[in-house]
Every structure is written in structure tokens, then in C-alpha cells.
Design an enzyme around this catalytic site. Structure first.
Site, PDB file in Angstrom:
ATOM      1  N   TYR A   1       6.775  75.970  30.205  1.00 38.66           N
ATOM      2  CA  TYR A   1       6.530  76.149  28.770  1.00 38.66           C
ATOM      3  C   TYR A   1       6.215  74.780  28.195  1.00 38.66           C
ATOM      4  O   TYR A   1       7.096  73.948  28.003  1.00 38.66           O
ATOM      5  CB  TYR A   1       7.752  76.767  28.106  1.00 38.66           C
ATOM      6  CG  TYR A   1       7.615  77.086  26.628  1.00 38.66           C
ATOM      7  CD1 TYR A   1       6.381  77.116  25.987  1.00 38.66           C
ATOM      8  CD2 TYR A   1       8.745  77.375  25.864  1.00 38.66           C
ATOM      9  CE1 TYR A   1       6.273  77.415  24.643  1.00 38.66           C
ATOM     10  CE2 TYR A   1       8.649  77.675  24.516  1.00 38.66           C
ATOM     11  CZ  TYR A   1       7.406  77.691  23.916  1.00 38.66           C
ATOM     12  OH  TYR A   1       7.314  77.985  22.573  1.00 38.66           O
TER      13      TYR A   1
ATOM     14  N   LYS B   1       3.210  78.851  30.190  1.00 36.87           N
ATOM     15  CA  LYS B   1       3.025  79.285  28.800  1.00 36.87           C
ATOM     16  C   LYS B   1       2.490  78.087  28.047  1.00 36.87           C
ATOM     17  O   LYS B   1       3.194  77.095  27.837  1.00 36.87           O
ATOM     18  CB  LYS B   1       4.340  79.764  28.192  1.00 36.87           C
ATOM     19  CG  LYS B   1       4.220  80.171  26.716  1.00 36.87           C
ATOM     20  CD  LYS B   1       5.571  80.536  26.121  1.00 36.87           C
ATOM     21  CE  LYS B   1       5.438  80.818  24.624  1.00 36.87           C
ATOM     22  NZ  LYS B   1       6.748  81.092  23.983  1.00 36.87           N
TER      23      LYS B   1
END
Length: 299
Positions: free
Chosen positions: A142, A170
Site C-alpha cells: 500500500y 494498492k
């Protein structure tokens, strides 16, 4: 048992970064979490990301995080991937969170780049590998420097992609060039972590979304990715443009505030948040209703 995955879409295509429901007194509401999880999966989500930014992870305890994962896995079974946030700026703590998530039944881990400490790239690499080595679960990176103050550089992501359990990223860096280079050099599955860039990231090779607006427009997100995947770019662009008021509306203030306000208006959760986040004002809710209505969503 986890849902069926492929190397290209290890967590499916459409995931919602789910809010953590609290009752009126601010306690964890597991019944509401299960109802919301089922609602989101019924709406078309392939997966749910728990204990992330939108899940108010900075203000939930380790025990609450594990209870939430266990409850949602129980509610959705193998109908959807349950990806548990396990990142922090403390590597040892992140290892503990990852192991607890695995024990609670999570199907994957979300590892945010360590924040506040501003570690060098080698520190980011070693941190991430240490956590990825702590369980057998697949890992989604992320990368969100707007919150962490440090970005994962392209070479670091390429190195991390060599780890057998680091399978996805992500991306909330808003750098289509950097994303393109990583996708050209690795097999990582890219997921848009910035709703306004959902379609642009698909255009350079992303496979899907980890969405906040998915709380209210999952069917539309599903239609967008399906249209693009089928080669109907014009249809995907039409859906994207129709969603612009929703993208703008949910993020007029911190995303979880207005996500919970929208869900509360639909009777799915309370609007309760934990400080330092605060509930949406009447004026913000009125504006949200206008924004969502412009995007075809009635509260």
C-alpha cells in the site's frame, strides 16, 4: 477457505476498503460489520479490505482488529477475499498484526508503507520482507506517500516483487508513470487506491480497485472494470464521468467521515467515529446528498 484467485487478479477486481462500524457509544459493532460485509459482497465486491485507513485502524486496538477479521470472514465465507491491514511504522508490531490476522482467518494482508519515521528505501524493503515472511498469506503493498510521507520507489517495488508472497500493490501515489514502469518490470497486480484515478490506472495496466466509494457505488465500479476489460473504453469512460460527483463528494473531507454518513443515511451503520475523526456536520451531509444524487445515488 479463500475464494479462487489468479496471478493476474489475486484478490479479484473490485474491493471496498470497508469502514469499521461502531455503536452509538463508540464500541466495535460486530453485528453491523457482518451486515455491512454481506451487503457489500451482495452488491458485487470480490473482496473487502479491513483495518485500513477507511477502517480507522489508527484508533482500533489489536484485539478489535482480530475480532473484526474473524467476524467478517464468518459472514462472507469464501464469497469474497478478506484482506486485513497489518501495516504500521513498527516492524515488530506489524509482524504481530499480520500473524493475528492470519490466525483470525484473513485471506491476505495489506501492508502500508511505514509512516512518520521516514525510513530510507532499504528500511522500507527490510520492513516489508520481514512482515511478508511472518505468515503464508499473500501480500498487497500500500503505497500512499500523502499519508506516510515516504513513497516506495520503483526500484524498491521491483525488488519486493521478487518475494513469492508479495503479489499486488494498492497504488495511491498518483504517479501513472511510476506505476507504468513497475507494471512493465514485474508481475505485480496493481489496484487503484485513488478512486478518481480508477480508470486512468486501468489504462496503464491496473487490474482493479480498492475503493472507498465502493460503499455506495459497487455495481457501477463493477460495470466500469468489466467494460474496460471487454475493450469498451467508451462505455468505461462514460461510467467514469458519471461517477465524478461521487468521487468528489465522498472526499470533500476525510473519506471515512462521509462514507459513514452515507451508510448511516442508508441505515447500514451509525455515523459514529473515533477521535480525532469527527462525525459529518448537517451541512456536509446536505452537500453529500447533492453530490451523490448528481452521480445517481439517492440517500
Amino acid at each position: 477457505m479463500a475464494p479462487t484467485s489468479t496471478p493476474q487478479t489475486p484478490f479479484g477486481r473490485v474491493l471496498t476498503a470497508m469502514v469499521t462500524p461502531f455503536d452509538a457509544e463508540g464500541a466495535l459493532d460486530l453485528d453491523a460489520a457482518q451486515r455491512l460485509a454481506v451487503h457489500l459482497v451482495d452488491a458485487g465486491n470480490d473482496g473487502l479490505v479491513l483495518n485500513g485507513t477507511t477502517g480507522e485502524s489508527p484508533t482500533t486496538t489489536d484485539a478489535e482488529k482480530a475480532l473484526l477479521v474473524r467476524a467478517v470472514v464468518e459472514a462472507v465465507g469464501d464469497r469474497a477475499f478478506v484482506v486485513a491491514g497489518a501495516g504500521s511504522n513498527d516492524t515488530a508490531h506489524s509482524v504481530e498484526l499480520a500473524q493475528a490476522a492470519a490466525k483470525a482467518g484473513a485471506h491476505g494482508l495489506l501492508l502500508v508503507t511505514p509512516y512518520y519515521s521516514k525510513p530510507p528505501q532499504e528500511g522500507l524493503y527490510r520492513h516489508t520482507v520481514r512482515v511478508a515472511d511472518a505468515t503464508e498469506l499473500p501480500v498487497m503493498l500500500y503505497d500512499i506517500p500523502g499519508r506516510t510521507a515516504v513513497a516506495l520507489e520503483t526500484e524498491t517495488i521491483v525488488r519486493l516483487a521478487e518475494h513469492p508472497r508479495i503479489v499486488a500493490n494498492k497504488d495511491a501515489k498518483a504517479d501513472l508513470g511510476a506505476a507504468s514502469w513497475v507494471m512493465a518490470r514485474t508481475d505485480l497486480a496493481y489496484y487503484s487506491g485513488d478512486d478518481m484515478l480508477n480508470l486512468p490506472l486501468l489504462s496503464v495496466g491496473a487490474v482493479g480497485f480498492v475503493s472507498v466509494v465502493g460503499h455506495v457505488v459497487t455495481p457501477e465500479l463493477r460495470a466500469l472494470v468489466d467494460a474496460y476489460s471487454a475493450g469498451d473504453v467508451a462505455k468505461a469512460r462514460e461510467i467514469h464521468q458519471g461517477l465524478l460527483p461521487v468521487y468528489t463528494g465522498i472526499f470533500r473531507t476525510q473519506g471515512v467521515i462521509l462514507s459513514k454518513a452515507a451508510l448511516a443515511a442508508q441505515g447500514l451503520v451509525t455515523g459514529t467515529l473515533r477521535l480525532p475523526l469527527i462525525e459529518a456536520s448537517d451541512e456536509q451531509i446536505a452537500q453529500l446528498r447533492q453530490d451523490l444524487a448528481a452521480g445517481g445515488v439517492q440517500l
